[in-house]
Enzyme design. Structure first.
Site, PDB file in Angstrom:
ATOM      1  N   CYS A 106       0.689  -1.273  -0.038  1.00 41.74           N
ATOM      2  CA  CYS A 106       0.085  -0.054   0.047  1.00 41.74           C
ATOM      3  C   CYS A 106       0.920   1.271   0.080  1.00 41.74           C
ATOM      4  O   CYS A 106       2.097   1.137   0.591  1.00 41.74           O
ATOM      5  CB  CYS A 106      -0.959   0.016   1.316  1.00 41.74           C
ATOM      6  SG  CYS A 106      -1.950  -1.337   1.357  1.00 41.74           S
ATOM      7  N   THR A 107       0.397   2.384  -0.451  1.00 42.83           N
ATOM      8  CA  THR A 107       1.062   3.691  -0.534  1.00 42.83           C
ATOM      9  C   THR A 107       0.818   4.191   0.894  1.00 42.83           C
ATOM     10  O   THR A 107      -0.257   4.872   0.931  1.00 42.83           O
ATOM     11  CB  THR A 107       0.509   4.575  -1.569  1.00 42.83           C
ATOM     12  OG1 THR A 107       0.649   3.997  -2.962  1.00 42.83           O
ATOM     13  CG2 THR A 107       1.544   5.970  -1.712  1.00 42.83           C
TER      14      THR A 107
END
Length: 649
Positions: free
Chosen positions: A522-523
């Protein structure tokens, strides 16, 4: 026996909201802070039994010179519109003195001097003083015109009669006359009863009737009669009593005839010695409201089409920039620029909102993801309802929300995947080709491409296609503390072309999500980074669009450079760090062996078979660009150095 001419009823202003709409547009886009008095044009229609009082109508066409059609009985009224730039200035006006000065300068002095004057342009004058609150669409105004009370300039006549006592079809004769004569409608002329013929006022003979269009209803008079008599007495220097004909017209409305009975006033004269000083002392009056009080009037355009209302309000802030701060702002260019946002997540949502703020209303979003419950708090185009039932597709939901914010926007959502190196399988060729063709078509159809996806490899194919087709490319990427905003070099650049996102890599893009933990997939970023990076990206784009060299401009990192435009620096890259709250401006040129923007790769961008092979076997990109050879040479040199080291010891 002399009879007193009854008290005149003032001509009222019939002000259409279309006038303020046209005025606002001209004020914002043309006049700006210029408060020079504008010449405007209203229309005066002949009276009938429908009208309680005469009216001057001002509408959307009043800002330009106009004429009365030959079939109409009426005239043009020339007006002067003074608009104040601030409410305080408007409130500070000496209203009583203002109308006196206006009537004296525009009417009385011209009536009493010996110079030649065109009668209609002098007698049919009015004054409009306003303050336009452009934010709330409220318009405050005063309206006035020459109007002398009967007690100050009393008039008498020997008799009055309706025109049925005079032979001849007078209205038809008058319409024939105005069809052949003055473009502004000869409200003032003379009538030869024997010949049933109208003539210009200069052709007056003693047996003729002076004629004017009476705007007031039958059996009443407007100030036009007294003003006309004053002109005849002082300007034409006719001392004897004269005959004056007040023309009215019939009106058919909803099948019903409303009669306009014209009146003849015989042997009209003033009872007092009319002097210039007397006229100046009692000159003019502002329009009264419905209660008979003299006060400022206000019109609120609350009944305007809400979509028009919204568009005018949205564009106001941008248009106000042109008044002083940014005179060269190219509104049309911004409005026509077509933006493709590849990625409709946190960056895509924030950038969409920033584009709206600049009035850039052609937005296409491309994404394959769905809205999850974690998204709405970070991605401002989504709400809780978008997450239900498995979630809406992000691109479609974002476009739908943009239209809710501003219905006139041209927003589209495309639910599509981006082919990525290292993610492609042999059996998916037909699917990949469809995705490739969709992406290529959208890139070709847009002017600006934003790369906003989560992974590095998802930006590779859009980078290749966008550079090859000479589009403006803005790349935005986020880390936990860091963010990157960069523009790609353009193929038409005359100097060294600027590098792309992949120019600093010495390996081909591949699957970066494989064997990663959840926090790595995930960012994960500090929430404020996205908003900051998105704002910088849009400001960089707007600066590029306004620079004479456009996307080809060299990096401008110093605001004092002569090439900088009104918006300041246009760097190649902005590398920000929230840990020290600093931005760093970085430049780099295109790498000849880049796996995305080197000439070898760009020449094959439109060849699906070759792009497919690159997607299927990313390592082939290193062979194609010479990276593998370079790395091999470097490895050999490293080995040589190691051998030398051991020999020395």
């Amino acid at each position: 026996k002399k009879m007193k001419i009854k008290k005149a009823k003032p001509i009222r202003l019939l002000l259409d909201q279309e006038y303020w709409t046209a005025f606002q547009k001209e004020k914002i886009h043309k006049d700006k802070l210029d408060d020079t008095i504008k010449t405007i044009y209203g229309t005066i229609a002949a009276g009938n039994e429908m009208n309680r009082v005469g009216q001057i109508r001002i509408d959307g066409e009043s800002l330009r010179e106009r004429k009365i059609e030959g079939r109409d009985m009426g005239s043009i009224a020339k007006g002067y519109h003074k608009n104040c730039n601030t409410k305080e200035e408007f409130k500070a006006l000496n209203i009583k003195q203002l109308i006196k000065d206006f009537v004296r300068e525009k009417f009385i002095e011209k009536v009493f001097d010996d110079s030649e004057q065109e009668i209609t342009s002098i007698l049919n004058q009015f004054y409009l003083v306003s303050y336009a609150d452009l934010k709330t669409h409220k318009y405050y105004y005063w309206f006035g015109m020459p109007n002398f009370k009967s007690k100050h300039l009393p008039m008498t006549c020997e008799s009055t009669k309706n025109l049925e006592d005079i032979k001849g079809n007078i209205q038809e004769a008058y319409k024939e006359y105005i069809t052949k004569n003055e473009k502004n409608g000869p409200m003032y002329c003379v009538y030869d009863a024997k010949k049933n013929q109208f003539k210009p006022i200069e052709a007056y003979e003693e047996t003729n009737y002076f004629v004017y269009i009476e705007a007031a209803a039958t059996n009443t008079v407007s100030p036009s009669l007294r003003n006309y008599a004053l002109w005849i007495t002082k300007k034409m220097k006719i001392e004897k009593p004269v005959n004056i004909m007040a023309l009215r017209t019939n009106v058919i409305k909803r099948g019903e005839i409303h009669r306009g009975i014209s009146t003849l006033y015989e042997n009209v004269s003033f009872k007092v010695n009319v002097t210039q000083e007397l006229c100046e002392k009692h000159a003019g009056a502002w329009e009264k409201d419905e209660k008979g009080d003299i006060r400022c009037r206000m019109m609120h355009l609350k009944f305007m089409d809400p979509l028009v209302f919204a568009q005018e309000s949205i564009m106001l802030n941008r248009s106000l920039m042109k008044w002083q701060l940014f005179p060269t702002l190219n509104e049309q260019k911004l409005s026509e620029t077509r933006c493709l946002l590849i990625g409709a997540g946190t960056l895509g949502c924030n950038i969409s909102r920033q584009l709206l703020s600049w009035g850039m209303f052609n937005i296409t979003l491309m994404d394959r993801g769905k809205v999850s419950f974690s998204n709405p708090v970070r991605q401002p185009l989504f709400v809780y309802q978008d997450c239900l039932n498995g979630g809406k597709y992000k691109a479609l939901a974002a476009a739908e929300r943009l239209k809710e914010i501003f219905p006139k926007i041209n927003a589209r959502g495309i639910n599509a995947s981006i082919p990525m190196p290292g993610h492609v399988h042999l059996e998916e060729k037909n699917v990949i080709q469809t995705q490739y063709e969709t992406l290529k078509k959208e890139i070709k159809d847009h002017d600006v491409i934003f790369l906003l996806t989560d992974s590095v490899e998802s930006r590779w194919l859009p980078s290749v296609l966008a550079i090859a087709h000479k589009k403006i490319v803005i790349n935005v990427a986020l880390g936990f503390h860091q963010y990157l905003v960069m523009r790609y070099g353009h193929l038409d650049s005359k100097e060294d072309r600027l590098g792309c996102y992949f120019c600093q890599d010495v390996t081909a893009p591949t699957n970066t999500l494989k064997d990663r933990t959840l926090d790595q997939q995930c960012t994960v970023t500090r929430p404020g980074g996205s908003s900051i990076a998105s704002s910088l990206a849009i400001e960089m784009l707007v600066s590029l669009l306004h620079h004479p060299q456009g996307a080809c401009v060299k990096p401008l990192n110093d605001y004092t450079e002569s090439d900088c435009g009104e918006l300041g620096v246009i760097p190649h890259q902005i590398r920000g760090n929230l840990a020290d709250m600093q931005n760093y401006l970085v430049n780099s040129t295109a790498y000849p062996r880049c796996t995305a923007c080197s000439p070898t790769i760009l020449q094959q961008a439109d060849d699906f078979e070759k792009m497919y092979q690159a997607l299927l076997h990313p390592e082939a990109l290193e062979e194609l660009t010479g990276l593998s050879t370079l790395k091999k040479q470097l490895d050999e040199k490293v080995e040589e150095k190691e051998d030398d080291f051991f020999v020395i010891i």
